[in-house]
Design an enzyme around this catalytic site. Sequence first.
Site, PDB file in Angstrom:
ATOM      1  N   CYS A   1      18.132   3.047  -5.907  1.00  0.00           N
ATOM      2  CA  CYS A   1      17.547   3.541  -7.173  1.00  0.00           C
ATOM      3  C   CYS A   1      18.578   4.217  -8.079  1.00  0.00           C
ATOM      4  O   CYS A   1      18.585   4.009  -9.293  1.00  0.00           O
ATOM      5  CB  CYS A   1      16.417   4.511  -6.867  1.00  0.00           C
TER       6      CYS A   1
ATOM      7  N   GLN B   1       7.943  -3.045   2.525  1.00  0.00           N
ATOM      8  CA  GLN B   1       7.537  -2.497   3.816  1.00  0.00           C
ATOM      9  C   GLN B   1       8.620  -1.637   4.450  1.00  0.00           C
ATOM     10  O   GLN B   1       8.350  -0.788   5.282  1.00  0.00           O
ATOM     11  CB  GLN B   1       7.168  -3.659   4.755  1.00  0.00           C
TER      12      GLN B   1
ATOM     13  N   ARG C   1       0.807  -1.212   0.000  1.00  0.00           N
ATOM     14  CA  ARG C   1       0.000   0.000   0.000  1.00  0.00           C
ATOM     15  C   ARG C   1       0.853   1.280   0.000  1.00  0.00           C
ATOM     16  O   ARG C   1       0.353   2.358  -0.291  1.00  0.00           O
ATOM     17  CB  ARG C   1      -0.875   0.013   1.256  1.00  0.00           C
ATOM     18  N   GLY C   2       2.116   1.142   0.333  1.00  0.00           N
ATOM     19  CA  GLY C   2       3.001   2.319   0.339  1.00  0.00           C
ATOM     20  C   GLY C   2       3.279   2.787  -1.087  1.00  0.00           C
ATOM     21  O   GLY C   2       2.687   2.277  -2.039  1.00  0.00           O
TER      22      GLY C   2
ATOM     23  N   VAL D   1       6.131   2.680  -3.122  1.00  0.00           N
ATOM     24  CA  VAL D   1       6.756   1.696  -4.020  1.00  0.00           C
ATOM     25  C   VAL D   1       5.816   0.510  -4.212  1.00  0.00           C
ATOM     26  O   VAL D   1       5.629   0.007  -5.322  1.00  0.00           O
ATOM     27  CB  VAL D   1       8.119   1.230  -3.449  1.00  0.00           C
TER      28      VAL D   1
ATOM     29  N   ARG E   1      20.909  -6.002   1.553  1.00  0.00           N
ATOM     30  CA  ARG E   1      21.587  -5.863   0.256  1.00  0.00           C
ATOM     31  C   ARG E   1      23.032  -6.334   0.237  1.00  0.00           C
ATOM     32  O   ARG E   1      23.475  -6.962  -0.707  1.00  0.00           O
ATOM     33  CB  ARG E   1      21.564  -4.389  -0.154  1.00  0.00           C
TER      34      ARG E   1
ATOM     35  N   GLN F   1      12.332   6.978 -10.686  1.00  0.00           N
ATOM     36  CA  GLN F   1      12.849   6.415  -9.437  1.00  0.00           C
ATOM     37  C   GLN F   1      11.957   5.310  -8.884  1.00  0.00           C
ATOM     38  O   GLN F   1      12.432   4.393  -8.222  1.00  0.00           O
ATOM     39  CB  GLN F   1      12.994   7.561  -8.417  1.00  0.00           C
TER      40      GLN F   1
ATOM     41  N   HIS G   1      15.086  10.435 -11.024  1.00  0.00           N
ATOM     42  CA  HIS G   1      16.468  10.736 -10.655  1.00  0.00           C
ATOM     43  C   HIS G   1      17.266  10.992 -11.935  1.00  0.00           C
ATOM     44  O   HIS G   1      17.146  10.247 -12.906  1.00  0.00           O
ATOM     45  CB  HIS G   1      17.104   9.542  -9.939  1.00  0.00           C
TER      46      HIS G   1
ATOM     47  N   ARG H   1      19.844  16.248  -3.728  1.00  0.00           N
ATOM     48  CA  ARG H   1      18.375  16.254  -3.840  1.00  0.00           C
ATOM     49  C   ARG H   1      17.948  17.539  -4.546  1.00  0.00           C
ATOM     50  O   ARG H   1      18.408  18.625  -4.176  1.00  0.00           O
ATOM     51  CB  ARG H   1      17.755  16.200  -2.441  1.00  0.00           C
TER      52      ARG H   1
ATOM     53  N   GLN I   1      18.623  14.094  -7.523  1.00  0.00           N
ATOM     54  CA  GLN I   1      17.639  13.086  -7.119  1.00  0.00           C
ATOM     55  C   GLN I   1      16.311  13.695  -6.697  1.00  0.00           C
ATOM     56  O   GLN I   1      16.257  14.720  -6.017  1.00  0.00           O
ATOM     57  CB  GLN I   1      18.234  12.214  -5.993  1.00  0.00           C
TER      58      GLN I   1
END
Length: 364
Positions: free
Chosen positions: A135, A73, A10-11, A13, A102, A345, A269, A262, A162
Amino acid sequence: MKNIGFIGWRGMVGSVLMDRMQAENDFSGLSPVFFSTSQAGQAGPDIGVGPQPLQDAFDIAILAGLDAIVTCQGGDYTRVVHPQLRAAGWEGYWIDAASSLRMEEDSLIILDPVNRAVIDRGIENGVKDFIGANCTVSLMLMGVHGLFNNNWVEWISSMTYQSASGAGAENMIELIQQMGVLGRSCTPGQSALELEQVVSGKMRGTEFPQEQFGTALAGSLIPWIDRCMDNGQTREEWKGENETHKILQGERFIPIDGQCVRVGAMRCHSQALTIKLNADVPLADIEAAITGANEWVQLVPNEKAATLAQLTPISVSGQLHISVGRLRKMTIGPEYLTCFTVGDQLLWGAAEPLRRMLLILAGR
Ligand code: HSE
């Protein structure tokens, strides 16, 4: 592989991932189970078979019954749940957008148009944790991995521009709020310098909305992303080299460094790359290598009209192609190449590698 759990769908991403999966009919043949960290029991999304009740995202027994879990999440969730699942003996596939796993030894960073061979080898060797890259790293590699394929790259310096989306949904909203305050400062008949005084006053004022960014982004920029590393890099800058190396798993460690900044773009990006080649490769060969590397890269002629039409965040926003332009040899010398690249992104920078990894594991 059929029973797939989705966490964090639901977020921002997660929503982009759901949209892409529905658009590509990815759910067909799968039995998705949707989870929530806070609203178990409520109705989940309807992906064509009616909404199912949401399951508890912390219920290890239910999670352990799945063949694969796709999570957007965030890192805190991964850090809590992943070790418990593995400790319970779960051997399913964990596909994650967050960075927590990662750089773990037994995980792979996934970007299949670039490292499909690494992914296939990993699956064969029993790797179970497949993690999306940062990203900026994904978008840089999608743009220029043709140069890496040819072993032409000696080093890269990447200067990034970004978008607010990389910082999160709240930040995107705050950027627009900041722009709104500035827009409302404009009164007809003011000179540019008068307007600048008013606007700068607002941006420095205590009432300017800056809870998320900590400063003005609209009308300004922020040359700092993520936390500080011991060597003076930010973590975002550190990732450029280290994640690239883990994605490519090449024999040579290719130095990559630069400044991550940013800017007031919404969800694309951009990066200005300085690339030191190890030979004076003709520009035509370079163009052919870049365009031939994957079907998403789009070379933009080094001309003003084409640049304005195709090489800006707004021209790429919401789309799957990666624009690469301003490509030329630098006056510094024939082995120095510069180019500018722009990518969405939330698509190739986040959701797209995850859905593609799921399909690879599902044998599609
Ligand atoms: N860290 C990135 C950014 C987004 O702040 O833009 C996630 O990869």
